[in-house]
Design a protein around this motif. Structure first.
Motif, PDB file in Angstrom:
ATOM      1  N   PHE A 119      -0.664   6.977   1.921  1.00  0.00           N
ATOM      2  CA  PHE A 119      -0.050   8.097   3.374  1.00  0.00           C
ATOM      3  C   PHE A 119       0.562   7.191   4.197  1.00  0.00           C
ATOM      4  CE2 PHE A 119      -3.171  11.008   1.443  1.00  0.00           C
ATOM      5  CZ  PHE A 119      -2.558  12.145   1.516  1.00  0.00           C
ATOM      6  N   GLY A 120       0.053   6.022   4.697  1.00  0.00           N
ATOM      7  CA  GLY A 120       0.742   5.387   5.571  1.00  0.00           C
ATOM      8  C   GLY A 120       1.777   4.531   5.142  1.00  0.00           C
ATOM      9  N   CYS A 173      -7.041  11.659  -1.509  1.00  0.00           N
ATOM     10  CA  CYS A 173      -8.013  12.069  -0.819  1.00  0.00           C
ATOM     11  C   CYS A 173      -8.439  13.594  -0.331  1.00  0.00           C
ATOM     12  CB  CYS A 173      -8.754  11.063   0.329  1.00  0.00           C
ATOM     13  SG  CYS A 173      -9.333   9.511  -0.594  1.00  0.00           S
ATOM     14  N   ASP A 229       2.065  -1.303  -4.958  1.00  0.00           N
ATOM     15  CA  ASP A 229       0.864  -0.695  -4.937  1.00  0.00           C
ATOM     16  C   ASP A 229       0.679  -0.786  -6.308  1.00  0.00           C
ATOM     17  OD1 ASP A 229      -0.655   1.726  -3.241  1.00  0.00           O
ATOM     18  OD2 ASP A 229      -1.072   1.726  -5.424  1.00  0.00           O
ATOM     19  N   PRO A 230      -0.757  -1.076  -6.815  1.00  0.00           N
ATOM     20  CA  PRO A 230      -1.122  -1.279  -8.115  1.00  0.00           C
ATOM     21  C   PRO A 230      -0.944  -0.112  -9.053  1.00  0.00           C
ATOM     22  CG  PRO A 230      -3.062  -1.548  -6.720  1.00  0.00           C
ATOM     23  CD  PRO A 230      -1.944  -1.244  -5.761  1.00  0.00           C
ATOM     24  N   SER A 240      -7.172   9.269   9.494  1.00  0.00           N
ATOM     25  CA  SER A 240      -6.985  10.458   8.527  1.00  0.00           C
ATOM     26  C   SER A 240      -5.491  10.151   8.267  1.00  0.00           C
ATOM     27  CB  SER A 240      -6.669  11.757   9.637  1.00  0.00           C
ATOM     28  OG  SER A 240      -5.879  11.917  10.429  1.00  0.00           O
ATOM     29  N   ALA A 241      -5.025  10.993   6.850  1.00  0.00           N
ATOM     30  CA  ALA A 241      -3.692  11.057   6.371  1.00  0.00           C
ATOM     31  C   ALA A 241      -2.849  11.427   7.539  1.00  0.00           C
ATOM     32  CB  ALA A 241      -3.739  11.933   5.123  1.00  0.00           C
ATOM     33  N   GLN A 242      -3.178  12.516   8.233  1.00  0.00           N
ATOM     34  CA  GLN A 242      -1.998  13.039   9.460  1.00  0.00           C
ATOM     35  C   GLN A 242      -1.950  11.955  10.231  1.00  0.00           C
ATOM     36  OE1 GLN A 242      -0.850  16.193   9.583  1.00  0.00           O
ATOM     37  NE2 GLN A 242      -0.163  16.003  11.668  1.00  0.00           N
ATOM     38  N   ARG A 286     -13.690   6.476   7.299  1.00  0.00           N
ATOM     39  CA  ARG A 286     -12.461   7.507   6.992  1.00  0.00           C
ATOM     40  C   ARG A 286     -12.897   8.800   7.064  1.00  0.00           C
ATOM     41  NH1 ARG A 286      -9.145   6.208   1.294  1.00  0.00           N
ATOM     42  NH2 ARG A 286      -7.745   5.102   2.875  1.00  0.00           N
ATOM     43  N   GLY A 294       0.882  -1.219  -0.064  1.00  0.00           N
ATOM     44  CA  GLY A 294      -0.088  -0.126   0.105  1.00  0.00           C
ATOM     45  C   GLY A 294       1.065   1.403  -0.095  1.00  0.00           C
ATOM     46  N   ASP A 326      -5.722   3.597   8.246  1.00  0.00           N
ATOM     47  CA  ASP A 326      -7.320   3.511   8.432  1.00  0.00           C
ATOM     48  C   ASP A 326      -7.523   2.104   8.773  1.00  0.00           C
ATOM     49  OD1 ASP A 326      -7.459   6.108   7.901  1.00  0.00           O
ATOM     50  OD2 ASP A 326      -8.388   6.127   5.853  1.00  0.00           O
ATOM     51  N   TRP A 372      -0.903  22.663   4.315  1.00  0.00           N
ATOM     52  CA  TRP A 372      -0.765  21.298   5.132  1.00  0.00           C
ATOM     53  C   TRP A 372      -0.746  20.382   4.035  1.00  0.00           C
ATOM     54  CZ3 TRP A 372      -4.227  17.341   4.346  1.00  0.00           C
ATOM     55  CH2 TRP A 372      -3.954  16.027   5.141  1.00  0.00           C
ATOM     56  N   VAL A 375      -1.143  -7.120  -3.982  1.00  0.00           N
ATOM     57  CA  VAL A 375      -0.817  -8.305  -3.077  1.00  0.00           C
ATOM     58  C   VAL A 375      -2.085  -9.021  -3.048  1.00  0.00           C
ATOM     59  CG1 VAL A 375      -0.185  -9.315  -0.850  1.00  0.00           C
ATOM     60  CG2 VAL A 375       1.230  -7.291  -2.187  1.00  0.00           C
ATOM     61  N   SER A 431      -0.593  -1.155   4.756  1.00  0.00           N
ATOM     62  CA  SER A 431      -1.391   0.238   4.939  1.00  0.00           C
ATOM     63  C   SER A 431      -2.265   0.161   4.078  1.00  0.00           C
ATOM     64  CB  SER A 431      -0.479   1.375   5.110  1.00  0.00           C
ATOM     65  OG  SER A 431      -1.284   2.420   5.670  1.00  0.00           O
TER      66      SER A 431
HETATM   67  C1  LIG Z   1     -12.820  13.308   0.969  1.00  0.00           C
HETATM   68  C2  LIG Z   1     -11.613  12.989   1.735  1.00  0.00           C
HETATM   69  C3  LIG Z   1     -10.980  14.123   2.407  1.00  0.00           C
HETATM   70  C4  LIG Z   1     -10.006  13.783   3.142  1.00  0.00           C
HETATM   71  N1  LIG Z   1      -9.449  14.944   3.888  1.00  0.00           N
HETATM   72  C5  LIG Z   1      -8.617  14.385   4.633  1.00  0.00           C
HETATM   73  C6  LIG Z   1      -7.847  15.891   5.384  1.00  0.00           C
HETATM   74  O1  LIG Z   1      -8.006  17.024   4.851  1.00  0.00           O
HETATM   75  N2  LIG Z   1      -6.757  15.269   6.084  1.00  0.00           N
HETATM   76  C7  LIG Z   1      -6.314  14.074   6.448  1.00  0.00           C
HETATM   77  O2  LIG Z   1      -5.527  14.020   7.430  1.00  0.00           O
HETATM   78  N3  LIG Z   1      -7.177  13.101   5.954  1.00  0.00           N
HETATM   79  C8  LIG Z   1      -7.906  13.177   5.132  1.00  0.00           C
HETATM   80  N4  LIG Z   1      -8.766  11.937   4.552  1.00  0.00           N
HETATM   81  C9  LIG Z   1      -8.453  10.776   5.012  1.00  0.00           C
HETATM   82  C10 LIG Z   1      -7.311   9.935   4.476  1.00  0.00           C
HETATM   83  O3  LIG Z   1      -7.347   9.968   2.771  1.00  0.00           O
HETATM   84  C11 LIG Z   1      -6.967   8.761   4.691  1.00  0.00           C
HETATM   85  O4  LIG Z   1      -7.050   8.639   6.155  1.00  0.00           O
HETATM   86  C12 LIG Z   1      -5.536   8.249   4.333  1.00  0.00           C
HETATM   87  O5  LIG Z   1      -5.518   8.078   3.152  1.00  0.00           O
HETATM   88  C13 LIG Z   1      -5.262   7.011   5.131  1.00  0.00           C
HETATM   89  O6  LIG Z   1      -3.945   6.140   4.692  1.00  0.00           O
HETATM   90  P1  LIG Z   1      -3.885   4.675   4.435  1.00  0.00           P
HETATM   91  O7  LIG Z   1      -2.365   4.590   4.147  1.00  0.00           O
HETATM   92  O8  LIG Z   1      -4.534   3.907   5.608  1.00  0.00           O
HETATM   93  O9  LIG Z   1      -4.681   4.726   3.200  1.00  0.00           O
HETATM   94  P2  LIG Z   1      -4.442   5.063   1.834  1.00  0.00           P
HETATM   95  O10 LIG Z   1      -3.604   6.317   1.854  1.00  0.00           O
HETATM   96  O11 LIG Z   1      -5.905   4.920   1.189  1.00  0.00           O
HETATM   97  O12 LIG Z   1      -3.608   3.973   0.928  1.00  0.00           O
HETATM   98  C14 LIG Z   1      -3.830   2.798   0.791  1.00  0.00           C
HETATM   99  C15 LIG Z   1      -3.094   2.394  -0.517  1.00  0.00           C
HETATM  100  O13 LIG Z   1      -3.019   0.875  -0.606  1.00  0.00           O
HETATM  101  C16 LIG Z   1      -3.029   0.323  -1.706  1.00  0.00           C
HETATM  102  N5  LIG Z   1      -3.549  -1.186  -1.687  1.00  0.00           N
HETATM  103  C17 LIG Z   1      -4.672  -1.700  -1.104  1.00  0.00           C
HETATM  104  N6  LIG Z   1      -4.787  -3.103  -1.257  1.00  0.00           N
HETATM  105  C18 LIG Z   1      -3.502  -3.353  -1.762  1.00  0.00           C
HETATM  106  C19 LIG Z   1      -3.025  -4.664  -2.008  1.00  0.00           C
HETATM  107  N7  LIG Z   1      -3.705  -5.741  -1.807  1.00  0.00           N
HETATM  108  N8  LIG Z   1      -1.810  -4.762  -2.865  1.00  0.00           N
HETATM  109  C20 LIG Z   1      -1.089  -3.459  -3.055  1.00  0.00           C
HETATM  110  N9  LIG Z   1      -1.496  -2.293  -2.697  1.00  0.00           N
HETATM  111  C21 LIG Z   1      -2.825  -2.176  -1.942  1.00  0.00           C
HETATM  112  C22 LIG Z   1      -4.179   1.362  -2.405  1.00  0.00           C
HETATM  113  O14 LIG Z   1      -3.933   0.998  -3.659  1.00  0.00           O
HETATM  114  C23 LIG Z   1      -3.628   2.563  -1.802  1.00  0.00           C
HETATM  115  O15 LIG Z   1      -2.817   3.255  -2.458  1.00  0.00           O
HETATM  116  C24 LIG Z   1      -9.915  12.485   3.512  1.00  0.00           C
HETATM  117  C25 LIG Z   1     -10.382  11.181   3.097  1.00  0.00           C
HETATM  118  C26 LIG Z   1     -11.476  11.783   2.178  1.00  0.00           C
HETATM  119  C27 LIG Z   1     -12.291  10.438   1.546  1.00  0.00           C
END
Ligand SMILES: Cc1cc2nc3c(=O)[nH]c(=O)nc-3n(C[C@H](O)[C@H](O)[C@H](O)COP(=O)(O)OP(=O)(O)OC[C@H]3O[C@@H](n4cnc5c(N)ncnc54)[C@H](O)[C@@H]3O)c2cc1C
Length: 434
Positions: free
Chosen positions: A50-51, A81, A73-74, A341-343, A201, A47, A330, A424, A117, A143
């Motif tokens: 952000f994480g 987001c 990541d694909p 959140s991304a943060q 989310r 993944g 998340d 930010w 994966v 992540s």
């Molecule tokens: C409309 C909207 C607005 C937002 N605004 C904010 C904001 O202002 N501030 C903030 O902090 N957060 C914000 N967020 C939340 C933020 O986008 C998420 O909390 C954040 O992206 C979580 O990070 P993550 O690494 O968990 O997941 P993601 O960032 O979604 O990354 C997951 C990755 O994993 C990959 N993946 C999944 N399964 C597989 C697999 N089997 N094999 C390989 N890769 C895989 C996906 O392709 C993806 O790239 C917002 C969300 C939305 C929907």
């Protein structure tokens, strides 16, 4: 709380929100043997959002490039987001939110694999890729973000219906579909947003979306309406700020109804069906379903909390049920005070990367990790507002808790905080991908 301490905490949040405060992040390998162990260590990160991308980058930084890091990541590029609600109403382009992962390879030597994966084999410490082939790891980091619980809205198990009543909670194709639906809507139509029970989310994002859709309608289709149908008893974040903004900027344009639990949709009638209340017909249905950890975590049976979220050790982010697999972002179960959140994913990633580096180098891990949570929303015409907290490891609960007195929230939305929100986003994109 003393004024000076409050001021210090606020300053820490608003100026240095992408650092961790304190912590033992940069200890060097203490001996030649730990350095040799690090050189052979293989970490696979699944993944590249952000994480995941942040973990991969900081694993390389903390280990001085010694750990062999692969990021899978694909997609070649990542679409953010954060700020994607501004694409729906035409204020930004999807290209503004599209970030390349190539710098991670060029600058830090991370192996980037564009694939999905399919399967994790925890016993063998191997993963299987969709395009074929397996890879071995010493430590696996997951992540994968969120996926939707389609089973709770039976008709939406059909992919064709999913593409019609989009959630747009993963930025990209669905964001653009929703934008098109808004633009095609008749003046006098209803744009309905259905919000699931928390946790989901980014708690404020559906209310930000209501604000930004109303911003568009006020300008281009003033007879139209936004209907917010919320399964929660109250707006889940920045409630007073949203209520004030809606009545000030969009009077009679946004209607909010609480306690509306969606049980299904009726595609023929373009209607939302609720557990208790009458069906609601609308021109556009933005259906945000209940969510759980991304499919790969779910399939691997890592989502041990209500079959939704993954339980982790908050000092290392290692799964509580599968050793050598670390989960963050998340996908994990965290306290109600910690938003998805991304943060927060960024802060967790740095703690996780530091812990993995220290474990692989046979060094003590940081026992007092901390991170900040700051979340901006855009409410009016280029006006923003924030809510923020500092979190530290609480030895009693063994989880991350809000530091007393560290809460901060805007008194009202304002143009300065719109600019802070854009800054930010630029800062976190740079910290993740550059
Ligand atoms: C409309 C909207 C607005 C937002 N605004 C904010 C904001 O202002 N501030 C903030 O902090 N957060 C914000 N967020 C939340 C933020 O986008 C998420 O909390 C954040 O992206 C979580 O990070 P993550 O690494 O968990 O997941 P993601 O960032 O979604 O990354 C997951 C990755 O994993 C990959 N993946 C999944 N399964 C597989 C697999 N089997 N094999 C390989 N890769 C895989 C996906 O392709 C993806 O790239 C917002 C969300 C939305 C929907």
């Amino acid at each position: 709380m003393q004024n000076s301490r409050r001021k210090f905490l606020e300053q820490s949040l608003l100026s240095g929100y992408l650092g961790t405060i304190g912590g033992n992040l940069l200890a060097n390998p203490s001996s030649q043997s730990s350095s040799a162990a690090l050189k052979k260590a293989k970490v696979i990160v699944v993944g590249g959002g952000f994480g995941g991308a942040t973990t991969a980058k900081y694993l390389k930084i903390y280990s001085g490039g010694k750990i062999d890091v692969t990021l899978i990541d694909p997609a070649q590029n990542f679409i953010s987001c954060p700020l994607s609600n501004l694409v729906i109403n035409g204020q930004m382009e999807i290209s503004d939110l599209t970030k390349s992962r190539l710098e991670l390879e060029r600058k830090y030597g991370i192996n980037i694999v564009n694939d999905t994966v399919e399967q994790i084999m925890p016993e063998a410490r191997k993963i299987l890729l969709k395009q074929g082939g397996t890879m071995s790891y010493d430590k696996l980091v997951l992540s994968p973000g969120i996926d939707m619980m389609w089973e709770s809205i039976p008709t939406m198990k059909d992919p064709a219906i999913q593409n019609r009543f989009v959630h747009a909670m993963k930025a990209g194709t669905q964001t653009l579909i929703l934008k098109k639906q808004l633009e095609s809507m008749e003046d006098g139509g209803v744009f309905a947003i259905s919000i699931p029970l928390a946790p989901y989310r980014c708690p404020p994002s559906p209310y930000e979306r209501a604000s930004q859709v109303a911003h568009y309608l006020k300008k281009f289709k003033p007879k139209s309406k936004v209907l917010v149908l919320d399964a929660n008893a109250e707006i889940t974040s920045k409630a007073s700020l949203f209520k004030r903004a809606w009545s000030t900027y969009y009077p009679n344009m946004i209607e909010y109804r609480n306690n509306h639990t969606l049980v299904d949709v009726d595609p023929a009638a373009s209607a939302l069906l609720f557990e208790v209340q009458d069906d609601v017909k609308a021109s556009v249905l933005n259906v945000i379903p209940p969510m759980r950890a991304g499919d790969i975590a779910h399939r691997t049976k890592l989502a041990n909390i209500n079959q939704r979220w993954c339980e982790v050790d908050f000092l290392t982010y290692e799964s509580k049920i599968m050793p050598n697999i670390h989960v963050l972002g998340d996908a994990i179960q965290s306290s109600t005070q910690t938003p998805k959140s991304a943060q927060v994913a960024n802060g967790q990633a740095k703690i996780c990367a530091s812990a993995i580096y220290h474990l692989l180098a046979d060094l003590p891990i940081d026992k007092n990790p901390n991170f900040s949570s700051i979340c901006y929303s855009i409410l009016g015409d280029k006006t923003g507002a924030h809510i923020s907290t500092l979190h530290h490891f609480d030895k009693n609960t063994q989880s991350m808790a809000v530091i007393a007195g560290s809460n901060s929230i805007s008194t009202t939305d304002n143009p300065k905080e719109y600019l802070s929100a854009i800054k930010w986003a630029n800062d976190i994109w740079a910290d993740t991908f550059i």
